[in-house]
Design a protein around this motif. Structure first.
Motif, PDB file in Angstrom:
ATOM      1  N   VAL A  17      91.096  81.440  56.842  1.00 57.59           N
ATOM      2  CA  VAL A  17      89.791  81.525  56.191  1.00 57.59           C
ATOM      3  C   VAL A  17      88.791  81.738  57.322  1.00 57.59           C
ATOM      4  CG1 VAL A  17      88.054  80.380  54.780  1.00 57.59           C
ATOM      5  CG2 VAL A  17      90.481  80.031  54.288  1.00 57.59           C
ATOM      6  N   SER A  18      88.348  82.986  57.489  1.00 60.89           N
ATOM      7  CA  SER A  18      87.534  83.325  58.647  1.00 60.89           C
ATOM      8  C   SER A  18      86.035  83.177  58.406  1.00 60.89           C
ATOM      9  CB  SER A  18      87.834  84.757  59.105  1.00 60.89           C
ATOM     10  OG  SER A  18      87.579  85.678  58.055  1.00 60.89           O
ATOM     11  N   SER A  19      85.621  83.113  57.146  1.00 59.46           N
ATOM     12  CA  SER A  19      84.199  82.932  56.852  1.00 59.46           C
ATOM     13  C   SER A  19      84.026  82.496  55.402  1.00 59.46           C
ATOM     14  CB  SER A  19      83.409  84.224  57.097  1.00 59.46           C
ATOM     15  OG  SER A  19      83.732  85.205  56.135  1.00 59.46           O
ATOM     16  N   PHE A  20      82.843  81.984  55.107  1.00 67.10           N
ATOM     17  CA  PHE A  20      82.457  81.726  53.717  1.00 67.10           C
ATOM     18  C   PHE A  20      81.011  82.164  53.538  1.00 67.10           C
ATOM     19  CE2 PHE A  20      81.667  77.722  55.946  1.00 67.10           C
ATOM     20  CZ  PHE A  20      80.424  77.304  55.489  1.00 67.10           C
ATOM     21  N   ALA A  21      80.644  82.455  52.289  1.00 68.11           N
ATOM     22  CA  ALA A  21      79.336  83.049  52.015  1.00 68.11           C
ATOM     23  C   ALA A  21      78.839  82.617  50.648  1.00 68.11           C
ATOM     24  CB  ALA A  21      79.426  84.576  52.079  1.00 68.11           C
ATOM     25  N   PHE A  22      77.530  82.756  50.443  1.00 65.50           N
ATOM     26  CA  PHE A  22      76.943  82.512  49.128  1.00 65.50           C
ATOM     27  C   PHE A  22      75.547  83.119  49.071  1.00 65.50           C
ATOM     28  CE2 PHE A  22      76.550  78.592  51.707  1.00 65.50           C
ATOM     29  CZ  PHE A  22      75.178  78.443  51.792  1.00 65.50           C
TER      30      PHE A  22
ATOM     31  N   GLN B 112      84.632  94.824  47.337  1.00 63.98           N
ATOM     32  CA  GLN B 112      83.672  95.178  46.299  1.00 63.98           C
ATOM     33  C   GLN B 112      82.716  94.050  45.939  1.00 63.98           C
ATOM     34  OE1 GLN B 112      85.658  97.128  42.955  1.00 63.98           O
ATOM     35  NE2 GLN B 112      87.309  97.831  44.300  1.00 63.98           N
ATOM     36  N   ILE B 113      82.557  93.070  46.812  1.00 72.88           N
ATOM     37  CA  ILE B 113      81.610  91.974  46.570  1.00 72.88           C
ATOM     38  C   ILE B 113      80.183  92.449  46.810  1.00 72.88           C
ATOM     39  CG2 ILE B 113      80.837  89.720  47.407  1.00 72.88           C
ATOM     40  CD1 ILE B 113      83.822  89.085  47.930  1.00 72.88           C
ATOM     41  N   GLY B 114      79.982  93.205  47.880  1.00 74.67           N
ATOM     42  CA  GLY B 114      78.649  93.713  48.188  1.00 74.67           C
ATOM     43  C   GLY B 114      77.877  92.783  49.103  1.00 74.67           C
TER      44      GLY B 114
ATOM     45  N   THR C  90      72.936  87.056  57.828  1.00 72.03           N
ATOM     46  CA  THR C  90      72.207  87.121  56.560  1.00 72.03           C
ATOM     47  C   THR C  90      72.146  88.567  56.085  1.00 72.03           C
ATOM     48  OG1 THR C  90      70.092  87.272  57.741  1.00 72.03           O
ATOM     49  CG2 THR C  90      70.811  85.076  57.050  1.00 72.03           C
ATOM     50  N   ASN C  91      72.114  88.710  54.752  1.00 68.86           N
ATOM     51  CA  ASN C  91      72.045  90.040  54.127  1.00 68.86           C
ATOM     52  C   ASN C  91      73.099  90.982  54.708  1.00 68.86           C
ATOM     53  OD1 ASN C  91      69.774  89.470  52.412  1.00 68.86           O
ATOM     54  ND2 ASN C  91      68.457  89.626  54.219  1.00 68.86           N
ATOM     55  N   SER C  92      74.347  90.534  54.640  1.00 68.57           N
ATOM     56  CA  SER C  92      75.456  91.309  55.179  1.00 68.57           C
ATOM     57  C   SER C  92      76.451  91.636  54.074  1.00 68.57           C
ATOM     58  CB  SER C  92      76.149  90.525  56.296  1.00 68.57           C
ATOM     59  OG  SER C  92      77.221  91.263  56.856  1.00 68.57           O
ATOM     60  N   ASN C  93      77.206  92.708  54.268  1.00 66.29           N
ATOM     61  CA  ASN C  93      78.179  93.138  53.264  1.00 66.29           C
ATOM     62  C   ASN C  93      79.453  92.297  53.329  1.00 66.29           C
ATOM     63  OD1 ASN C  93      79.102  95.221  51.234  1.00 66.29           O
ATOM     64  ND2 ASN C  93      80.704  95.439  52.782  1.00 66.29           N
TER      65      ASN C  93
ATOM     66  N   PHE D 294      79.624  82.020  45.439  1.00 71.59           N
ATOM     67  CA  PHE D 294      80.339  81.605  46.649  1.00 71.59           C
ATOM     68  C   PHE D 294      81.579  82.477  46.855  1.00 71.59           C
ATOM     69  CE2 PHE D 294      77.791  77.938  45.712  1.00 71.59           C
ATOM     70  CZ  PHE D 294      77.584  77.297  46.923  1.00 71.59           C
ATOM     71  N   TYR D 295      81.835  82.840  48.128  1.00 70.36           N
ATOM     72  CA  TYR D 295      83.015  83.637  48.472  1.00 70.36           C
ATOM     73  C   TYR D 295      83.596  83.169  49.802  1.00 70.36           C
ATOM     74  CZ  TYR D 295      81.184  86.918  45.001  1.00 70.36           C
ATOM     75  OH  TYR D 295      80.722  87.483  43.844  1.00 70.36           O
ATOM     76  N   VAL D 296      84.872  83.474  50.011  1.00 71.60           N
ATOM     77  CA  VAL D 296      85.516  83.265  51.304  1.00 71.60           C
ATOM     78  C   VAL D 296      86.224  84.547  51.711  1.00 71.60           C
ATOM     79  CG1 VAL D 296      85.848  80.772  51.060  1.00 71.60           C
ATOM     80  CG2 VAL D 296      87.624  82.346  50.238  1.00 71.60           C
ATOM     81  N   ARG D 297      86.519  84.635  53.005  1.00 67.24           N
ATOM     82  CA  ARG D 297      87.228  85.791  53.552  1.00 67.24           C
ATOM     83  C   ARG D 297      88.552  85.317  54.139  1.00 67.24           C
ATOM     84  NH1 ARG D 297      88.709  90.920  53.517  1.00 67.24           N
ATOM     85  NH2 ARG D 297      88.516  92.061  55.478  1.00 67.24           N
TER      86      ARG D 297
END
Length: 239
Positions: free
Chosen positions: A91-96, A123-125, A116-119, A172-175
């Motif tokens: 799990v290299s990153s998480f986002a929301f 297909q999450i965007g 911030t404001n990164s893709n 919320f998402y993870v990579r």
């Protein structure tokens, strides 16, 4: 439809929702939630909606303080992937996303780099903020992170243009990277599938709260009507 039937309909609707797994809902924060922890569970997927069996993770966010326009958190990210079945990943990153829009973020610990404001891939965007285990300048490709069974911890701070009355965290998402045991898949993402509080309660869905309110209103109306409608007193006449 009489009051009794309305109540039965509302109760039936509640029963139907109760039998359906709760959706992942936004997290609403204000000063009353300081000290509260929120657990977010993630699945694994590729190509927008293709599930990767065995990939999963869990993020725990604890709101520790609100200082002016800054919300401070402790975080704990655990890779809960089913390594027993041969599947593993980092799990290299998480986002929301945030509402209102974030103006800045900092972090410490395992995920001590921010964007911030990164893709975000698959297909999450664009996401409002992501926290990474390596400084790559992008939320998509990252090094480091936690493998199956490992936990990464640290702190994060979210800054806003001005002090807020409340803050909403959502999407919320993870990579996942270095994926193994899943065929040709080498990287994937994960989306929020459930959210609960430190009290163990699921964050309520708006439609569930609406039905509870409707049921309570119908029951109240029925009770009030029964009190108002009283049988007429019997009249005895003598001839």
């Amino acid at each position: 439809m009489n009051t009794r039937n309305l109540v039965f309909s509302a109760v039936a609707g509640l029963g139907l929702l109760a039998s359906t797994p709760a959706a992942a809902e936004p997290i609403l924060l204000d000063a009353n939630e300081v000290g509260e922890s929120f657990t977010i569970d993630f699945d694994g997927f590729v190509n927008g909606d293709v599930t990767v069996p065995g990939l999963s993770s869990q993020l725990i966010l604890t709101l520790t303080s609100i200082v002016g326009n800054v919300y401070n958190f402790d975080y704990s990210m655990t890779n809960t992937s089913d390594t027993g079945s041969g599947v593993d990943a980092r799990v290299s990153s998480f986002a929301f996303n945030t509402d209102p829009e974030i103006s800045g973020a900092t972090s410490t610990g395992t995920y001590n780099f921010t964007n911030t404001n990164s893709n975000y891939p698959n297909q999450i965007g664009t996401v409002d903020v992501c926290f990474q285990a390596a400084n790559t300048g992008s939320c998509a490709g990252n090094k480091g992170g936690v493998f199956g069974g490992e936990t990464g911890t640290g702190t994060l701070a979210l800054s806003f243009a001005s002090a807020l009355t409340s803050l909403t965290l959502d999407d919320f998402y993870v990579r996942y990277q270095s994926v193994s045991g899943a065929g040709d898949i080498t990287s994937a993402s994960g989306r929020q599938v459930s959210t609960s509080t430190s009290s163990g309660n699921e964050v309520p869905e708006p439609n569930m709260m609406l039905l509870f309110g409707l049921a309570a209103l119908m029951i109240f109306a029925g009770t009030r009507r029964r009190r108002e409608v009283k049988p007429a007193a019997a009249t005895v006449s003598y001839s």
